[in-house]
Design an enzyme around this catalytic site. Structure first.
Site, short mmCIF file in Angstrom:
data_model
loop_
_atom_site.label_atom_id
_atom_site.label_comp_id
_atom_site.label_asym_id
_atom_site.label_seq_id
_atom_site.Cartn_x
_atom_site.Cartn_y
_atom_site.Cartn_z
N ARG A 1 0.81 -1.22 -0.01
CA ARG A 1 -0.01 -0.06 -0.18
C ARG A 1 0.88 1.40 0.17
O ARG A 1 1.74 1.38 0.46
CB ARG A 1 -1.01 0.14 1.23
CG ARG A 1 -2.14 -0.80 1.05
CD ARG A 1 -3.26 -0.52 0.06
NE ARG A 1 -4.39 -1.45 0.13
CZ ARG A 1 -4.43 -2.37 -0.75
NH1 ARG A 1 -3.36 -2.94 -1.53
NH2 ARG A 1 -5.67 -3.01 -0.71
N GLU B 1 -4.03 7.30 -4.42
CA GLU B 1 -4.22 6.81 -5.50
C GLU B 1 -5.57 7.54 -5.95
O GLU B 1 -6.34 7.70 -5.24
CB GLU B 1 -4.18 5.41 -5.62
CG GLU B 1 -3.10 4.78 -5.47
CD GLU B 1 -3.09 3.26 -5.31
OE1 GLU B 1 -4.17 2.88 -5.46
OE2 GLU B 1 -2.09 2.45 -4.69
N HIS C 1 -1.42 -0.07 -9.95
CA HIS C 1 -2.03 -0.89 -8.92
C HIS C 1 -2.68 -2.20 -9.63
O HIS C 1 -3.99 -2.19 -9.62
CB HIS C 1 -3.49 -0.14 -8.17
CG HIS C 1 -3.38 -0.85 -6.92
ND1 HIS C 1 -3.98 -0.25 -5.60
CD2 HIS C 1 -3.38 -1.96 -6.44
CE1 HIS C 1 -4.12 -1.25 -4.96
NE2 HIS C 1 -3.65 -2.31 -5.11
P1 NAP Z 1 -0.86 -11.36 4.95
O1 NAP Z 1 -0.78 -12.79 4.44
O2 NAP Z 1 -1.91 -10.94 6.20
O3 NAP Z 1 0.64 -10.97 5.28
C1 NAP Z 1 0.88 -9.82 5.97
C2 NAP Z 1 2.08 -10.04 6.88
O4 NAP Z 1 2.45 -8.62 7.41
C3 NAP Z 1 1.77 -10.99 8.15
O5 NAP Z 1 2.62 -12.01 8.09
C4 NAP Z 1 1.95 -9.84 9.05
O6 NAP Z 1 2.29 -10.58 10.26
C5 NAP Z 1 2.91 -8.86 8.64
N1 NAP Z 1 2.65 -7.67 9.24
C6 NAP Z 1 1.65 -6.91 9.67
N2 NAP Z 1 1.90 -5.72 10.55
C7 NAP Z 1 2.92 -5.74 10.57
C8 NAP Z 1 4.08 -4.93 11.23
N3 NAP Z 1 3.57 -3.98 11.93
N4 NAP Z 1 5.24 -5.21 11.24
C9 NAP Z 1 5.74 -6.54 10.49
N5 NAP Z 1 5.02 -7.29 10.15
C10 NAP Z 1 3.66 -7.06 10.05
O7 NAP Z 1 -1.30 -10.44 3.70
P2 NAP Z 1 -1.21 -10.75 2.06
O8 NAP Z 1 -1.82 -11.47 1.63
O9 NAP Z 1 0.28 -11.37 2.14
O10 NAP Z 1 -1.12 -9.30 1.60
C11 NAP Z 1 -0.43 -8.45 2.31
C12 NAP Z 1 -0.92 -6.98 1.52
O11 NAP Z 1 -0.57 -6.75 0.17
C13 NAP Z 1 -2.40 -6.74 1.50
O12 NAP Z 1 -2.74 -6.25 2.87
C14 NAP Z 1 -2.46 -5.66 0.48
O13 NAP Z 1 -2.46 -4.25 0.98
C15 NAP Z 1 -1.29 -5.98 -0.44
N6 NAP Z 1 -1.97 -6.33 -1.53
C16 NAP Z 1 -1.74 -5.35 -2.80
C17 NAP Z 1 -2.05 -5.97 -4.07
C18 NAP Z 1 -1.71 -5.22 -5.30
O14 NAP Z 1 -2.65 -5.27 -6.04
N7 NAP Z 1 -0.91 -4.50 -5.17
C19 NAP Z 1 -2.64 -7.22 -4.31
C20 NAP Z 1 -2.88 -8.09 -3.18
C21 NAP Z 1 -2.39 -7.57 -1.73
P3 NAP Z 1 1.53 -11.29 11.24
O15 NAP Z 1 1.57 -12.54 10.68
O16 NAP Z 1 2.43 -11.41 12.37
O17 NAP Z 1 0.31 -10.57 11.65
C1 GLV Z 2 -5.20 -5.27 -3.84
O1 GLV Z 2 -4.81 -4.17 -3.63
C2 GLV Z 2 -5.57 -6.30 -2.65
O2 GLV Z 2 -5.60 -5.84 -1.58
O3 GLV Z 2 -5.83 -7.39 -2.91
#
Ligand code: NAP
Ligand code: GLV
Length: 322
Positions: A239, A268, A286
């Site tokens: 983000r 954005e 994005h």
């Molecule tokens: P996820 O599985 O929940 O992974 C996020 C990780 O971040 C978790 O391991 C969490 O740790 C860790 N975390 C949270 N707060 C933290 C902090 N303060 N310090 C260190 N680590 C921290 O989520 P995901 O599915 O991988 O997705 C991650 C993010 O990618 C989404 O939230 C979204 O914003 C972004 N995204 C963007 C796109 C795009 O189109 N560009 C697409 C998909 C996702 P814990 O396990 O300890 O809670």
């Molecule tokens: C996209 O940005 C998502 O969080 O899936």
């Protein structure tokens, strides 16, 4: 008996709409490419039993209060839920769901696309060729950075962070990660958990995969950027507000950071104008999860969540307040 109805704030793949219709729900889709006006969102949220929303929709307390008591679910077509006030939704008895897992590999691919394009100056090269300014092969032209054998630092070792780390094996990379707790999936890959400052200091590539929360807003600020190697490359597919954008521009301009690959931005769809003038950044709109197959899966998962909740069953992928 009146049929239950669902409002879709922006067009989604037809496969998702079909799931809603086949469950006997009436579906209204807002189709203006210009997006959804705030007033319309407030009005429509109150008139339907469920809403399928997307990352650009700000579902704050005002929207949720307008939606209650009729609306029972906001199904976000995204894994990130920073656009939704989940705590207020819970207080009002409105369910919030997201779309985890189905987009993990697609988004990890895009982080790698940014890494490769940025390190090897792919977009800059494309611009040169298209503009007719290319003068032919040159030993000293368009030199980039190698990826193989380098150190990759993953900030946020969840689903996507782990999928990005897994791909690094093919590039013979050393992988470091920063996370609040030890992650077995990462240690199984041979990745090492380190304090944030060590990761910033030692990594050649740094890829951000934490969600946007109060804790992670501006996580990569001037101080953090100052700890990175001058030749480091920063990738952000998480983000925009996780990175202090003016501080990033300053670091890129002054040569304190070699390059950046961005898919997300602080405001954005506005882009900090200074970023547009820099050749050492790759800017994508994005599109982390934007493949045909993945968008279909996201729409279907969101639709199934709505159907479950409106049928009085548990949602498949609920989100709880942090
Ligand atoms: P996820 O599985 O929940 O992974 C996020 C990780 O971040 C978790 O391991 C969490 O740790 C860790 N975390 C949270 N707060 C933290 C902090 N303060 N310090 C260190 N680590 C921290 O989520 P995901 O599915 O991988 O997705 C991650 C993010 O990618 C989404 O939230 C979204 O914003 C972004 N995204 C963007 C796109 C795009 O189109 N560009 C697409 C998909 C996702 P814990 O396990 O300890 O809670
Ligand atoms: C996209 O940005 C998502 O969080 O899936």
């Amino acid at each position: 008996m009146t049929r239950l109805s669902v409002y879709i704030t922006r067009a989604i793949p037809e496969e998702g709409v079909a799931i809603l219709s086949e469950a006997g729900l009436t579906v209204h889709t807002h189709r203006q490419p210009s997006g959804l006006e705030r007033e319309e969102l407030l009005k429509e949220a109150a008139r339907h039993d469920g809403v399928v929303c997307q990352a650009p929709d700000r579902i704050d307390a005002e929207v949720l209060k307008a939606a209650a008591p009729r609306c029972k679910i906001f199904a976000n077509c995204a894994v990130g839920i920073d656009n939704i006030d989940v705590a207020t939704a819970a207080k009002l008895g409105i369910c919030v769901t997201n779309t985890p897992d189905v987009l993990t590999e697609t988004t990890a691919d895009l982080a790698w696309a940014l890494m490769l394009a940025t390190a090897r100056r792919g977009c800059e090269g494309d611009r040169v060729v298209r503009s007719g300014q290319w003068r032919g092969w040159g030993m000293l032209d368009y030199l980039g950075a190698d990826i193989f054998g380098k150190t990759l630092g993953i900030i946020g070792a969840g689903r996507i962070g782990t999928a990005v780390a897994r791909r690094a094996a093919g590039f013979d990379m050393r992988v470091l990660y920063f996370s609040r707790g030890e992650k077995k999936a990462m240690s199984d890959l041979g990745a090492r958990r380190v304090p944030m400052d060590d990761l910033l200091h030692e990594s050649d590539f740094i890829s951000i995969h934490v969600p946007l929360t109060d804790e992670t807003r501006n996580l990569i600020d001037e101080r953090a950027l100052g700890k990175m190697k001058r030749e480091a490359i920063l990738i952000n597919t998480a983000r925009g507000p996780i990175v202090d954008e003016p501080a990033l521009v300053a670091a890129l301009n002054s040569g304190k950071l070699a390059a950046a690959g961005l898919d997300v931005y602080a405001e954005e769809p506005s882009i900090t104008p200074a970023l547009l003038g820099l050749n050492n950044v790759v800017l994508l709109p994005h599109i982390g999860s934007a493949t045909v197959a993945t968008r279909v899966k996201m729409a279907c998962l969101a639709a199934k969540n709505v159907v479950s909740v409106l049928q009085g069953k548990a949602p498949l992928t609920p989100v709880s307040p942090r």
